[in-house]
Design a protein around this motif. Structure first.
Motif, PDB file in Angstrom:
ATOM      1  N   VAL A  98       0.862  -1.181   0.000  1.00 54.10           N
ATOM      2  CA  VAL A  98       0.000   0.000   0.000  1.00 54.10           C
ATOM      3  C   VAL A  98       0.895   1.227   0.000  1.00 54.10           C
ATOM      4  CG1 VAL A  98      -1.673   1.350   1.337  1.00 54.10           C
ATOM      5  CG2 VAL A  98      -1.921  -1.144   1.146  1.00 54.10           C
ATOM      6  N   ARG A  99       0.674   2.141  -0.955  1.00 53.96           N
ATOM      7  CA  ARG A  99       1.501   3.344  -1.076  1.00 53.96           C
ATOM      8  C   ARG A  99       0.722   4.633  -0.855  1.00 53.96           C
ATOM      9  NH1 ARG A  99       6.614   3.440  -2.827  1.00 53.96           N
ATOM     10  NH2 ARG A  99       7.548   1.617  -3.798  1.00 53.96           N
ATOM     11  N   GLY A 100      -0.560   4.656  -1.148  1.00 55.91           N
ATOM     12  CA  GLY A 100      -1.362   5.867  -1.002  1.00 55.91           C
ATOM     13  C   GLY A 100      -2.584   5.601  -0.139  1.00 55.91           C
ATOM     14  N   ILE A 101      -2.945   6.570   0.718  1.00 54.68           N
ATOM     15  CA  ILE A 101      -4.117   6.450   1.582  1.00 54.68           C
ATOM     16  C   ILE A 101      -4.823   7.792   1.630  1.00 54.68           C
ATOM     17  CG2 ILE A 101      -4.987   5.779   3.854  1.00 54.68           C
ATOM     18  CD1 ILE A 101      -2.247   4.504   4.414  1.00 54.68           C
ATOM     19  N   ALA A 102      -6.158   7.761   1.594  1.00 48.22           N
ATOM     20  CA  ALA A 102      -6.982   8.961   1.815  1.00 48.22           C
ATOM     21  C   ALA A 102      -8.162   8.531   2.664  1.00 48.22           C
ATOM     22  CB  ALA A 102      -7.445   9.553   0.492  1.00 48.22           C
ATOM     23  N   ALA A 103      -8.429   9.247   3.731  1.00 50.60           N
ATOM     24  CA  ALA A 103      -9.454   8.798   4.677  1.00 50.60           C
ATOM     25  C   ALA A 103     -10.493   9.867   4.944  1.00 50.60           C
ATOM     26  CB  ALA A 103      -8.799   8.383   5.988  1.00 50.60           C
ATOM     27  N   THR A 104     -11.738   9.432   5.095  1.00 52.54           N
ATOM     28  CA  THR A 104     -12.750  10.230   5.759  1.00 52.54           C
ATOM     29  C   THR A 104     -12.883   9.647   7.163  1.00 52.54           C
ATOM     30  OG1 THR A 104     -14.635   8.834   5.136  1.00 52.54           O
ATOM     31  CG2 THR A 104     -13.928  10.512   3.545  1.00 52.54           C
ATOM     32  N   ASN A 105     -13.831  10.137   7.943  1.00 55.75           N
ATOM     33  CA  ASN A 105     -14.005   9.585   9.280  1.00 55.75           C
ATOM     34  C   ASN A 105     -14.685   8.221   9.257  1.00 55.75           C
ATOM     35  OD1 ASN A 105     -12.799  11.821  10.513  1.00 55.75           O
ATOM     36  ND2 ASN A 105     -14.737  12.945  10.547  1.00 55.75           N
ATOM     37  N   SER A 106     -15.250   7.848   8.110  1.00 59.19           N
ATOM     38  CA  SER A 106     -15.951   6.565   8.030  1.00 59.19           C
ATOM     39  C   SER A 106     -15.376   5.605   6.995  1.00 59.19           C
ATOM     40  CB  SER A 106     -17.438   6.805   7.705  1.00 59.19           C
ATOM     41  OG  SER A 106     -17.568   7.487   6.462  1.00 59.19           O
ATOM     42  N   THR A 107     -14.547   6.105   6.079  1.00 61.59           N
ATOM     43  CA  THR A 107     -14.059   5.285   4.977  1.00 61.59           C
ATOM     44  C   THR A 107     -12.557   5.491   4.797  1.00 61.59           C
ATOM     45  OG1 THR A 107     -16.194   5.470   3.842  1.00 61.59           O
ATOM     46  CG2 THR A 107     -14.310   4.761   2.521  1.00 61.59           C
ATOM     47  N   VAL A 108     -11.867   4.402   4.487  1.00 63.10           N
ATOM     48  CA  VAL A 108     -10.432   4.474   4.191  1.00 63.10           C
ATOM     49  C   VAL A 108     -10.236   4.027   2.747  1.00 63.10           C
ATOM     50  CG1 VAL A 108      -8.114   3.749   4.835  1.00 63.10           C
ATOM     51  CG2 VAL A 108      -9.902   3.922   6.589  1.00 63.10           C
ATOM     52  N   TYR A 109      -9.786   4.955   1.913  1.00 62.01           N
ATOM     53  CA  TYR A 109      -9.448   4.667   0.520  1.00 62.01           C
ATOM     54  C   TYR A 109      -7.943   4.445   0.447  1.00 62.01           C
ATOM     55  CZ  TYR A 109     -13.965   7.015  -0.156  1.00 62.01           C
ATOM     56  OH  TYR A 109     -15.290   7.383  -0.080  1.00 62.01           O
ATOM     57  N   PHE A 110      -7.519   3.489  -0.355  1.00 60.80           N
ATOM     58  CA  PHE A 110      -6.086   3.250  -0.449  1.00 60.80           C
ATOM     59  C   PHE A 110      -5.723   2.676  -1.814  1.00 60.80           C
ATOM     60  CE2 PHE A 110      -8.135  -0.320   1.622  1.00 60.80           C
ATOM     61  CZ  PHE A 110      -7.581  -1.446   1.022  1.00 60.80           C
TER      62      PHE A 110
ATOM     63  N   THR B  62     -19.097  -1.220  -3.396  1.00 54.34           N
ATOM     64  CA  THR B  62     -19.575  -0.297  -4.435  1.00 54.34           C
ATOM     65  C   THR B  62     -18.455   0.587  -4.969  1.00 54.34           C
ATOM     66  OG1 THR B  62     -20.215   1.264  -2.707  1.00 54.34           O
ATOM     67  CG2 THR B  62     -21.931  -0.232  -3.551  1.00 54.34           C
ATOM     68  N   TRP B  63     -17.272   0.494  -4.348  1.00 53.28           N
ATOM     69  CA  TRP B  63     -16.150   1.352  -4.776  1.00 53.28           C
ATOM     70  C   TRP B  63     -15.040   0.456  -5.309  1.00 53.28           C
ATOM     71  CZ3 TRP B  63     -11.140   3.416  -4.092  1.00 53.28           C
ATOM     72  CH2 TRP B  63     -10.970   4.734  -4.556  1.00 53.28           C
ATOM     73  N   LYS B  64     -14.994   0.310  -6.637  1.00 55.62           N
ATOM     74  CA  LYS B  64     -14.027  -0.605  -7.256  1.00 55.62           C
ATOM     75  C   LYS B  64     -13.395   0.003  -8.510  1.00 55.62           C
ATOM     76  CE  LYS B  64     -16.873  -4.088  -7.668  1.00 55.62           C
ATOM     77  NZ  LYS B  64     -17.345  -5.471  -7.946  1.00 55.62           N
ATOM     78  N   PRO B  65     -12.832   1.202  -8.410  1.00 58.59           N
ATOM     79  CA  PRO B  65     -12.131   1.751  -9.575  1.00 58.59           C
ATOM     80  C   PRO B  65     -10.845   0.968  -9.842  1.00 58.59           C
ATOM     81  CG  PRO B  65     -11.716   3.099  -7.659  1.00 58.59           C
ATOM     82  CD  PRO B  65     -12.720   2.074  -7.235  1.00 58.59           C
ATOM     83  N   THR B  66     -10.251   1.208 -10.994  1.00 58.81           N
ATOM     84  CA  THR B  66      -9.047   0.466 -11.363  1.00 58.81           C
ATOM     85  C   THR B  66      -7.945   1.404 -11.848  1.00 58.81           C
ATOM     86  OG1 THR B  66      -9.876   0.136 -13.624  1.00 58.81           O
ATOM     87  CG2 THR B  66     -10.365  -1.582 -12.001  1.00 58.81           C
TER      88      THR B  66
ATOM     89  N   ASN C  89     -14.717  -4.594   3.233  1.00 57.00           N
ATOM     90  CA  ASN C  89     -14.758  -3.956   1.921  1.00 57.00           C
ATOM     91  C   ASN C  89     -16.005  -3.119   1.716  1.00 57.00           C
ATOM     92  OD1 ASN C  89     -12.427  -5.302   1.353  1.00 57.00           O
ATOM     93  ND2 ASN C  89     -13.274  -6.626  -0.237  1.00 57.00           N
ATOM     94  N   ILE C  90     -15.824  -2.030   0.977  1.00 54.52           N
ATOM     95  CA  ILE C  90     -16.952  -1.273   0.430  1.00 54.52           C
ATOM     96  C   ILE C  90     -17.039  -1.682  -1.035  1.00 54.52           C
ATOM     97  CG2 ILE C  90     -17.861   1.016  -0.102  1.00 54.52           C
ATOM     98  CD1 ILE C  90     -16.404   2.026   2.392  1.00 54.52           C
TER      99      ILE C  90
ATOM    100  N   ALA D 215      -8.842   0.527  -3.635  1.00 50.42           N
ATOM    101  CA  ALA D 215      -9.900  -0.107  -2.843  1.00 50.42           C
ATOM    102  C   ALA D 215     -10.354   0.853  -1.757  1.00 50.42           C
ATOM    103  CB  ALA D 215      -9.406  -1.412  -2.230  1.00 50.42           C
ATOM    104  N   ALA D 216     -11.495   0.515  -1.138  1.00 50.00           N
ATOM    105  CA  ALA D 216     -11.999   1.258   0.014  1.00 50.00           C
ATOM    106  C   ALA D 216     -12.549   0.257   1.021  1.00 50.00           C
ATOM    107  CB  ALA D 216     -13.088   2.237  -0.401  1.00 50.00           C
ATOM    108  N   VAL D 217     -12.307   0.541   2.302  1.00 53.82           N
ATOM    109  CA  VAL D 217     -12.850  -0.285   3.382  1.00 53.82           C
ATOM    110  C   VAL D 217     -13.491   0.620   4.421  1.00 53.82           C
ATOM    111  CG1 VAL D 217     -11.184  -2.157   3.036  1.00 53.82           C
ATOM    112  CG2 VAL D 217     -10.640  -0.293   4.626  1.00 53.82           C
TER     113      VAL D 217
END
Length: 519
Positions: free
Chosen positions: A142-154, A182-186, A179-180, A170-172
């Motif tokens: 894992v090299r990149g992370i962006a978080a809200t208070n409820s979701t962790v995107y990485f 509904t969030w599956k970009p590539t 896993n979330i 991915a997002a969890v």
């Protein structure tokens, strides 16, 4: 706006920088890859096994074990002893949740304090404890992370999260790491290196080595809807399209208000490896700084933007040019806003020419090259708050003083302000009697100061301490003008001259005396 000439005491309308004085900070015995600030606490991750007090050599008194992650106080530089954890592999990225209650670390580890944590973990900032309920399983780094208070995107270079297929993104759920779906970009063809999220939480910004996102051409950077995973609008193209083995990629992203700041690295001659700024809401370009020399980290403090790199040619900004042999400047500051247009030719395969650029600010501390990673760089990460910035990396020294892997700098009111005019570059003046006159012309070359552009020069005669003339001059390490003063009041006889130089904060140096001249 007029070109900026900022420093710790800048002219009106120009942002001030922090001082170039390195402040005492705990050190590490390896490399720091990433840092984040929560309040006055800096969390740092990388590849190291020990931490030690400032001024202490490796293996010296006070050294303690720290396994690839630590925390220190940004105001004092002291290690926070209550935050004591061990990652069994290197950490590559660390970020905070918007409310500051958590920090998330990603990397190559598979355990934290002996407990299974597969390349992503969370810590409670109030207690310092590892959060037991957050334990996703990621198949690769894992090299990149962006978080809200409820979701962790990485993002990174993985293809499976919690047993389900994912392509480098991915997002969890922050609550339990599940896993979330509904969030599956590539990121289709290469790895993700950096991520950020807009302040409203609606857009995830993704940077890296990829040429396509969601099977759509998005070279090096793009935006993704935080709910659906669909591409979101992104208009600018700061990263040039790959050509053969030559390419550029985003190394770091920071969102501040409505603006995102990015750092880049280029592989190939004159491939973009400077910095850029864009509107976070749609990607419209604000400026693109085409300094050459790979950039690794970026941090905006008010209207000053700090970066770590190995910059060697900033002709783009009308600043220091390429030298032979090449010289590197590993920490820079520039304006957060554009001040003009690019003054150099476009980079290789660039999408821009004569685009808006910022101005460099007068802040040039010297970070020594390190060898721990085998990449022979200095700083890899930068963070801070309104009063301080901190840099992390593999450097062994700062401004010639031993300070390994971590260092702090403070704004004028929070530091010692002892970086003054450079004595080694102030030679004795020359003095010459003018033809058919008793006047004496005194000539010298200006010196420079790491964090003040305008210096005051006082001309002293015959060992006196009261100046016979006072002049001011702007200078930088690449632009040291020749200066002169004609002494029209020297009595007949033999005279010598010295030049005394002061910065706005009272640091003073004095040259050697000129050769004696008779009028």
């Amino acid at each position: 706006m007029a070109p900026a000439t900022a420093d710790t005491v800048p002219p009106a309308g120009t942002p001030a920088t922090v001082s170039a004085d390195p402040l005492p900070t705990w050190q590490v015995n390896g490399v720091v890859w990433s840092m984040v600030t929560v309040g006055t606490t800096v969390y740092a991750t990388g590849n190291f096994t020990k931490a030690r007090p400032p001024g202490v050599a490796e293996g010296g008194v006070g050294e303690v074990a720290r396994g690839n992650i630590l925390a220190f106080d940004l105001t004092t530089g002291n290690l926070i002893t209550s935050f004591d954890h061990t990652l069994n592999g290197q950490g590559l990225e660390i970020v905070a949740s918007p409310d500051g209650s958590r920090v998330y670390v990603g990397g190559e580890f598979t355990a934290v304090d002996g407990q299974p944590r597969t390349r992503l973990a969370a810590f409670d900032t109030a207690t310092g404890a590892l959060i037991t309920s957050f334990n996703p399983t990621i198949s690769n780094k894992v090299r990149g992370i962006a978080a809200t208070n409820s979701t962790v995107y990485f993002g990174g270079n993985f293809f499976n999260v919690n047993g389900k297929s994912r392509t480098r993104l991915a997002a969890v759920k922050a609550a339990d790491g599940t896993n979330i779906d509904t969030w599956k970009p590539t990121a289709d063809d290469n790895e993700v290196m950096a991520m950020a999220i807009t302040d409203d939480g609606s857009r995830v910004l993704v940077g890296g080595k990829f040429q396509t996102l969601n099977a759509t051409a998005k070279v090096g950077i793009g935006a993704i809807d935080a709910t659906t995973g669909a591409l979101a609008p992104w208009s600018s193209r700061p990263i040039p399209t790959k050509s053969g083995s030559n390419f550029s990629y985003v190394t770091d992203l920071q969102v501040v208000g409505d603006t995102v700041y990015g750092a880049a690295n280029g592989e190939g001659g004159h491939w973009f490896d400077g910095r850029f700024s864009a509107k976070a809401s749609n990607g419209d370009l604000v400026w693109l700084d085409n300094c050459y020399g790979a950039s690794y980290g970026i941090f905006a403090q008010g209207q000053s933007v700090y970066s770590v790199s190995h910059a060697h040619d900033c002709s783009s900004l009308g600043a220091f040019p390429e030298t032979s042999p090449q010289t590197w400047h590993r920490a820079l500051a520039e304006t957060s806003y554009a001040t003009g247009t690019d003054k150099a030719a476009p980079g290789s395969n660039s999408n821009y020419s004569k685009q808006p650029v910022p101005s460099l600010l007068q802040w040039y501390p010297t970070l020594a090259m390190g060898a721990f990673t085998g990449q022979y760089q200095a700083a890899w990460a930068v963070t801070g708050n309104a009063d301080y910035i901190a840099m992390g990396g593999e450097f062994p020294r700062v401004n010639g003083k031993n300070q390994a892997g971590l260092v702090r700098f403070g704004v004028k009111d929070k530091t010692t302000n002892k970086s003054g005019p450079v004595a080694a570059e102030l030679a004795a003046p020359t003095a010459a009697k003018q033809f058919l006159s008793t006047n004496i012309k005194v000539s010298w070359k200006a010196t420079w100061d790491m964090d003040n552009q305008k210096l005051t020069y006082e001309v002293l005669r015959d060992g006196g301490t009261t100046p016979i003339a006072t002049l001011t001059q702007n200078s930088a390490f690449w632009a040291k003008p020749s200066m002169t003063f004609t002494d029209t009041s020297a009595p007949r006889g033999t005279h010598t001259y010295k030049i005394r130089v002061k910065d706005p904060l009272g640091n003073v140096i004095t040259s050697a005396a000129s050769a004696a001249v008779k009028n």
